[in-house]
Design a protein around this motif. Sequence first.
Motif, PDB file in Angstrom:
ATOM      1  N   VAL A  55      -7.614  42.952 -10.043  1.00 36.58           N
ATOM      2  CA  VAL A  55      -7.261  43.211 -11.440  1.00 36.58           C
ATOM      3  C   VAL A  55      -6.769  41.921 -12.108  1.00 36.58           C
ATOM      4  CG1 VAL A  55      -5.684  44.469 -12.963  1.00 36.58           C
ATOM      5  CG2 VAL A  55      -6.714  45.628 -10.995  1.00 36.58           C
ATOM      6  N   HIS A  56      -5.931  41.178 -11.406  1.00 38.79           N
ATOM      7  CA  HIS A  56      -5.384  39.919 -11.917  1.00 38.79           C
ATOM      8  C   HIS A  56      -6.529  38.950 -12.245  1.00 38.79           C
ATOM      9  CE1 HIS A  56      -2.305  36.651 -12.043  1.00 38.79           C
ATOM     10  NE2 HIS A  56      -1.456  37.657 -12.214  1.00 38.79           N
ATOM     11  N   HIS A  57      -7.465  38.818 -11.332  1.00 43.57           N
ATOM     12  CA  HIS A  57      -8.600  37.919 -11.534  1.00 43.57           C
ATOM     13  C   HIS A  57      -9.462  38.351 -12.718  1.00 43.57           C
ATOM     14  CE1 HIS A  57      -7.709  35.433  -8.247  1.00 43.57           C
ATOM     15  NE2 HIS A  57      -8.843  35.457  -7.569  1.00 43.57           N
ATOM     16  N   GLN A  58      -9.625  39.659 -12.883  1.00 39.36           N
ATOM     17  CA  GLN A  58     -10.480  40.140 -13.960  1.00 39.36           C
ATOM     18  C   GLN A  58      -9.971  39.663 -15.321  1.00 39.36           C
ATOM     19  OE1 GLN A  58     -13.423  41.541 -13.892  1.00 39.36           O
ATOM     20  NE2 GLN A  58     -13.516  41.647 -16.126  1.00 39.36           N
ATOM     21  N   GLN A  59      -8.660  39.638 -15.507  1.00 40.79           N
ATOM     22  CA  GLN A  59      -8.142  39.161 -16.786  1.00 40.79           C
ATOM     23  C   GLN A  59      -8.371  37.666 -16.952  1.00 40.79           C
ATOM     24  OE1 GLN A  59      -3.864  38.559 -18.088  1.00 40.79           O
ATOM     25  NE2 GLN A  59      -4.298  40.493 -19.142  1.00 40.79           N
ATOM     26  N   ALA A  88     -14.337  35.348 -10.430  1.00 36.60           N
ATOM     27  CA  ALA A  88     -15.282  36.465 -10.366  1.00 36.60           C
ATOM     28  C   ALA A  88     -15.827  36.608  -8.949  1.00 36.60           C
ATOM     29  CB  ALA A  88     -16.427  36.250 -11.351  1.00 36.60           C
ATOM     30  N   ASN A  89     -16.122  35.495  -8.295  1.00 40.31           N
ATOM     31  CA  ASN A  89     -16.608  35.544  -6.919  1.00 40.31           C
ATOM     32  C   ASN A  89     -15.535  36.064  -5.966  1.00 40.31           C
ATOM     33  OD1 ASN A  89     -19.449  34.265  -6.277  1.00 40.31           O
ATOM     34  ND2 ASN A  89     -18.626  33.070  -7.965  1.00 40.31           N
ATOM     35  N   ARG A  91     -13.022  37.958  -6.732  1.00 41.22           N
ATOM     36  CA  ARG A  91     -12.806  39.370  -7.039  1.00 41.22           C
ATOM     37  C   ARG A  91     -13.850  40.232  -6.332  1.00 41.22           C
ATOM     38  NH1 ARG A  91     -14.469  43.211 -10.911  1.00 41.22           N
ATOM     39  NH2 ARG A  91     -12.797  44.685 -11.453  1.00 41.22           N
ATOM     40  N   GLY A  92     -15.087  39.789  -6.339  1.00 41.75           N
ATOM     41  CA  GLY A  92     -16.134  40.537  -5.650  1.00 41.75           C
ATOM     42  C   GLY A  92     -15.863  40.662  -4.165  1.00 41.75           C
ATOM     43  N   MET A  93     -15.341  39.613  -3.555  1.00 44.12           N
ATOM     44  CA  MET A  93     -15.037  39.667  -2.127  1.00 44.12           C
ATOM     45  C   MET A  93     -13.860  40.595  -1.831  1.00 44.12           C
ATOM     46  SD  MET A  93     -15.766  35.810  -0.812  1.00 44.12           S
ATOM     47  CE  MET A  93     -15.335  35.019  -2.351  1.00 44.12           C
ATOM     48  N   LEU A  94     -12.842  40.561  -2.682  1.00 45.81           N
ATOM     49  CA  LEU A  94     -11.694  41.448  -2.483  1.00 45.81           C
ATOM     50  C   LEU A  94     -12.118  42.913  -2.573  1.00 45.81           C
ATOM     51  CD1 LEU A  94      -9.129  39.457  -4.655  1.00 45.81           C
ATOM     52  CD2 LEU A  94      -9.042  39.718  -2.162  1.00 45.81           C
ATOM     53  N   LEU A  95     -12.930  43.240  -3.564  1.00 46.22           N
ATOM     54  CA  LEU A  95     -13.413  44.616  -3.702  1.00 46.22           C
ATOM     55  C   LEU A  95     -14.354  44.976  -2.556  1.00 46.22           C
ATOM     56  CD1 LEU A  95     -14.067  44.732  -7.565  1.00 46.22           C
ATOM     57  CD2 LEU A  95     -12.096  45.633  -6.303  1.00 46.22           C
ATOM     58  N   GLY A  96     -15.124  44.004  -2.083  1.00 47.17           N
ATOM     59  CA  GLY A  96     -16.006  44.249  -0.941  1.00 47.17           C
ATOM     60  C   GLY A  96     -15.236  44.566   0.322  1.00 47.17           C
TER      61      GLY A  96
END
Length: 243
Positions: A55-59, A88-89, A91-96
């Motif tokens: 969430v932090h990264h998305q902002q 963005a990269n 964030r994708g890894m954290l969600l993965g």
Amino acid sequence: MTRTYWAAGTAVLLALLFAAGATVTAASDSDGDGTSARAPGLYSPDAGFARDMAVHHQQAVEMSFIVRDRTKDEPVRGLAYDIANTQANQRGMLLGWLDLWGLPKVVADEPPMSWMGSADQHGGHTGHGTGGHDAGGHDAGGPNMAGHDMGGAAAKPGALMAGMATKEELAQLGAAEGRDAEVLYLQLMTDHHKGGVAMAQGCATQCKTPAERDLARGMVEAQQSELTLMADMLKQRGAAPRG
């Protein structure tokens, strides 16, 4: 200025390479069904950090895209591109990882940053469960609903987490142009990075997953380099970080 920018760029590149390796490592530690044999618990620092930092990264990505449309200054636009691409990269890894662990990306009863707990003077922490495992092989644990200090980082009124901008500040950034947009972006991103560094340091200390700890350390190094760069860029524009 040039040396500082290249140092920050190198740190960003290393963080991306580190993160890519971390993803492979995390995947190689999984069972045949794609889930970890000892997946972190729902309220563990590992899972909490992944959810909150996503969430932090998305902002940060959002603010970076905003400023690229509000100024023609190439150094600021270049920094914004690097931050947006890197975060963005990551964030994708954290969600993965959350997907690999079979854990949700949002937990309704989990206060933001509650996973950071209350660190004692010896580097320990409290409030994160019993240390056992549930029937699915996940670490047991529950949310620490009160008394945590969030690792010494606190969110300002109107912001979701430490360092994050408020809706009003995002609106101000979207309405600003030229130098005003550059200064506000650099100030907001400085605050954002300071909050992000505190969170990443918390994971580096508390997370149990080696690949995630390594990624968190890479975040700390890259964002600290960018903090130095942004302080120089603000000084060039006759401004300074807030607070």
